[in-house]
Design a protein around this motif. Structure first.
Motif, mmCIF file in Angstrom:
data_model
loop_
_atom_site.group_PDB
_atom_site.id
_atom_site.type_symbol
_atom_site.label_atom_id
_atom_site.label_comp_id
_atom_site.label_asym_id
_atom_site.label_seq_id
_atom_site.Cartn_x
_atom_site.Cartn_y
_atom_site.Cartn_z
ATOM 1 N N VAL A 95 0.564 -0.949 -0.017
ATOM 2 C CA VAL A 95 0.002 0.082 -0.385
ATOM 3 C C VAL A 95 0.621 1.443 0.018
ATOM 4 N N ASP A 96 0.801 2.105 -1.042
ATOM 5 C CA ASP A 96 1.464 3.613 -1.268
ATOM 6 C C ASP A 96 0.611 4.081 0.427
ATOM 7 N N PRO A 97 1.388 4.495 0.620
ATOM 8 C CA PRO A 97 1.137 5.943 1.793
ATOM 9 C C PRO A 97 0.771 7.448 1.332
ATOM 10 N N LEU A 98 1.140 7.281 0.095
ATOM 11 C CA LEU A 98 1.232 8.323 -0.640
ATOM 12 C C LEU A 98 -0.042 8.670 -1.536
ATOM 13 N N GLY A 99 -0.707 7.322 -2.240
ATOM 14 C CA GLY A 99 -1.278 6.840 -3.169
ATOM 15 C C GLY A 99 -2.778 7.167 -2.270
ATOM 16 N N ASP A 100 -3.219 7.918 -3.302
ATOM 17 C CA ASP A 100 -5.299 7.969 -3.013
ATOM 18 C C ASP A 100 -5.827 6.837 -2.728
ATOM 19 N N VAL A 101 -6.360 6.912 -0.756
ATOM 20 C CA VAL A 101 -6.519 5.692 -0.258
ATOM 21 C C VAL A 101 -7.791 5.080 -0.991
ATOM 22 N N ARG A 102 -8.507 5.343 -1.104
ATOM 23 C CA ARG A 102 -10.051 4.827 -2.328
ATOM 24 C C ARG A 102 -9.185 4.080 -3.182
ATOM 25 N N ASP A 103 -8.535 3.876 -3.816
ATOM 26 C CA ASP A 103 -7.899 3.550 -5.193
ATOM 27 C C ASP A 103 -6.654 2.240 -4.560
ATOM 28 N N GLU A 104 -5.692 2.516 -2.952
ATOM 29 C CA GLU A 104 -5.194 1.790 -2.351
ATOM 30 C C GLU A 104 -6.059 0.441 -2.020
ATOM 31 N N SER A 160 -4.933 3.559 9.170
ATOM 32 C CA SER A 160 -4.747 4.215 9.408
ATOM 33 C C SER A 160 -2.890 4.683 10.026
ATOM 34 N N ALA A 161 -2.849 3.335 10.193
ATOM 35 C CA ALA A 161 -0.837 3.421 10.538
ATOM 36 C C ALA A 161 -0.004 3.603 9.337
ATOM 37 N N LYS A 162 -0.740 3.259 8.511
ATOM 38 C CA LYS A 162 0.289 3.376 6.949
ATOM 39 C C LYS A 162 0.085 4.627 6.223
ATOM 40 N N PHE A 163 -1.331 4.771 6.515
ATOM 41 C CA PHE A 163 -1.520 6.263 5.669
ATOM 42 C C PHE A 163 -1.087 7.678 6.499
ATOM 43 N N GLY A 164 -0.716 7.351 7.920
ATOM 44 C CA GLY A 164 -0.986 8.218 9.164
ATOM 45 C C GLY A 164 -2.429 9.670 9.431
ATOM 46 N N PRO A 165 -1.760 9.786 10.276
ATOM 47 C CA PRO A 165 -3.271 10.777 10.812
ATOM 48 C C PRO A 165 -3.072 11.800 9.971
ATOM 49 N N GLU A 166 -2.363 12.652 9.257
ATOM 50 C CA GLU A 166 -3.049 13.800 8.506
ATOM 51 C C GLU A 166 -3.481 13.305 6.773
ATOM 52 N N ALA A 168 -5.250 9.488 7.055
ATOM 53 C CA ALA A 168 -6.366 9.464 6.960
ATOM 54 C C ALA A 168 -7.172 9.352 7.518
ATOM 55 N N ASP A 169 -8.570 10.606 7.016
ATOM 56 C CA ASP A 169 -9.536 10.509 7.223
ATOM 57 C C ASP A 169 -10.360 9.186 7.939
ATOM 58 N N GLN A 170 -10.678 9.466 9.102
ATOM 59 C CA GLN A 170 -11.943 8.198 9.099
ATOM 60 C C GLN A 170 -12.936 7.654 8.515
ATOM 61 N N MET A 171 -13.443 8.662 8.253
ATOM 62 C CA MET A 171 -14.853 8.381 7.324
ATOM 63 C C MET A 171 -14.622 8.080 6.513
ATOM 64 N N GLU A 172 -13.865 8.872 5.591
ATOM 65 C CA GLU A 172 -13.007 8.455 4.088
ATOM 66 C C GLU A 172 -12.573 7.485 4.234
ATOM 67 N N LEU A 173 -12.023 6.345 5.351
ATOM 68 C CA LEU A 173 -11.208 4.907 5.021
ATOM 69 C C LEU A 173 -12.577 4.558 5.329
ATOM 70 N N ARG A 174 -12.916 4.816 6.291
ATOM 71 C CA ARG A 174 -13.874 3.674 6.721
ATOM 72 C C ARG A 174 -14.549 3.152 5.512
ATOM 73 N N ILE A 179 -17.124 0.298 0.919
ATOM 74 C CA ILE A 179 -17.313 0.189 -0.336
ATOM 75 C C ILE A 179 -16.487 -1.141 -1.352
ATOM 76 N N SER A 180 -14.881 -1.371 -1.029
ATOM 77 C CA SER A 180 -14.268 -2.637 -1.397
ATOM 78 C C SER A 180 -14.424 -3.151 -0.762
ATOM 79 N N GLY A 181 -15.680 -3.569 0.352
ATOM 80 C CA GLY A 181 -15.635 -4.969 0.458
ATOM 81 C C GLY A 181 -17.125 -5.358 0.192
ATOM 82 N N ALA A 182 -17.543 -4.413 0.095
ATOM 83 C CA ALA A 182 -19.151 -4.691 -0.392
ATOM 84 C C ALA A 182 -18.867 -5.234 -2.254
#
Length: 215
Positions: A95-104, A160-166, A168-174, A179-182
């Motif tokens: 997982v690329d910590p600088l990549g787009d969260v949704r894509d990763e 959250s640890a991979k992307f870092g607090p700056e 990893a918005d918790q709502m967007e990550l969840r 979505i990916s799981g569904a």
């Protein structure tokens, strides 16, 4: 593991005789044998009337060995979900910590369907067998839900640890995880339904369509 004494003797006599790869294959074989026994007994007599001792005896292991692999008899019938967890864990380092969260997250979940893209593979056939049982057995559905919740929470913490607090918005990550799981579940359910109906089904194609629609 139950083969410890044999492995210990082999290692003492010939240090190179037993490799980690062999031990891992034996571990996976034992887990598969327990699962096969559980699925067979559940299909024959139902989950409620089958005990851990029944499964262990059918698999040729002790109850103690059973609990080294599974916490409950229901979990023994759900190895595909352990496989999901292992596929995701194996993909986390990429997982690329600088990549787009949704894509990763999307790419991470894509790894979970790879073992089932060959309809004739043992993994695909087991997925079909497990899916059929889950539809009939409420206790297996409950166990599946629990495993999904646990996986989501673990993945939230890891990412959250991979992307870092700056980043990893918790709502967007969840939402990305949900979505990916569904998408993965919908693709697998569609694939299973088609195969059960005797129709042609290409999981890779179905999953690609599901991903495109979700996007």
């Amino acid at each position: 593991m139950r083969v410890k004494s044999a492995e210990t003797r082999a290692t003492a006599d010939h240090p190179a005789a037993v490799s980690p790869g062999l031990r891992e294959r034996r571990r996976l074989q034992t887990r598969a044998e327990i699962t096969d026994a559980a699925l067979r007994l559940f299909a024959e007599g139902g989950v409620a009337s089958t005990t851990v001792d029944d499964i262990a005896a059918a698999a040729g292991v002790s109850a103690r060995t059973f609990f080294r692999y599974f916490a409950t008899k229901e979990e023994a019938a759900l190895p595909v979900h352990q496989d999901f967890n292992e596929a995701i864990a194996a993909g986390l380092p990429s997982v690329d910590p600088l990549g787009d969260v949704r894509d990763e997250v999307d790419r991470l979940y894509a790894l979970t369907v790879l073992p089932y893209t060959d309809n004739d593979s043992p993994s695909a056939q087991r997925m079909l067998q497990v899916s059929q049982l889950i539809r009939k057995e409420p206790s297996l559905r409950s166990a599946q839900v629990r495993q999904t919740v646990e996986r989501t929470e673990d993945l939230m913490a890891a990412l959250s640890a991979k992307f870092g607090p700056e980043r990893a918005d918790q709502m967007e990550l969840r939402l990305a995880i949900d979505i990916s799981g569904a998408v993965a579940r919908a693709a697998l359910d569609t694939w299973v339904g088609l195969l059960e109906a005797g129709k042609a089904a290409d999981l890779a194609e179905i999953y690609g369509q599901a991903r495109a629609f979700a996007r």
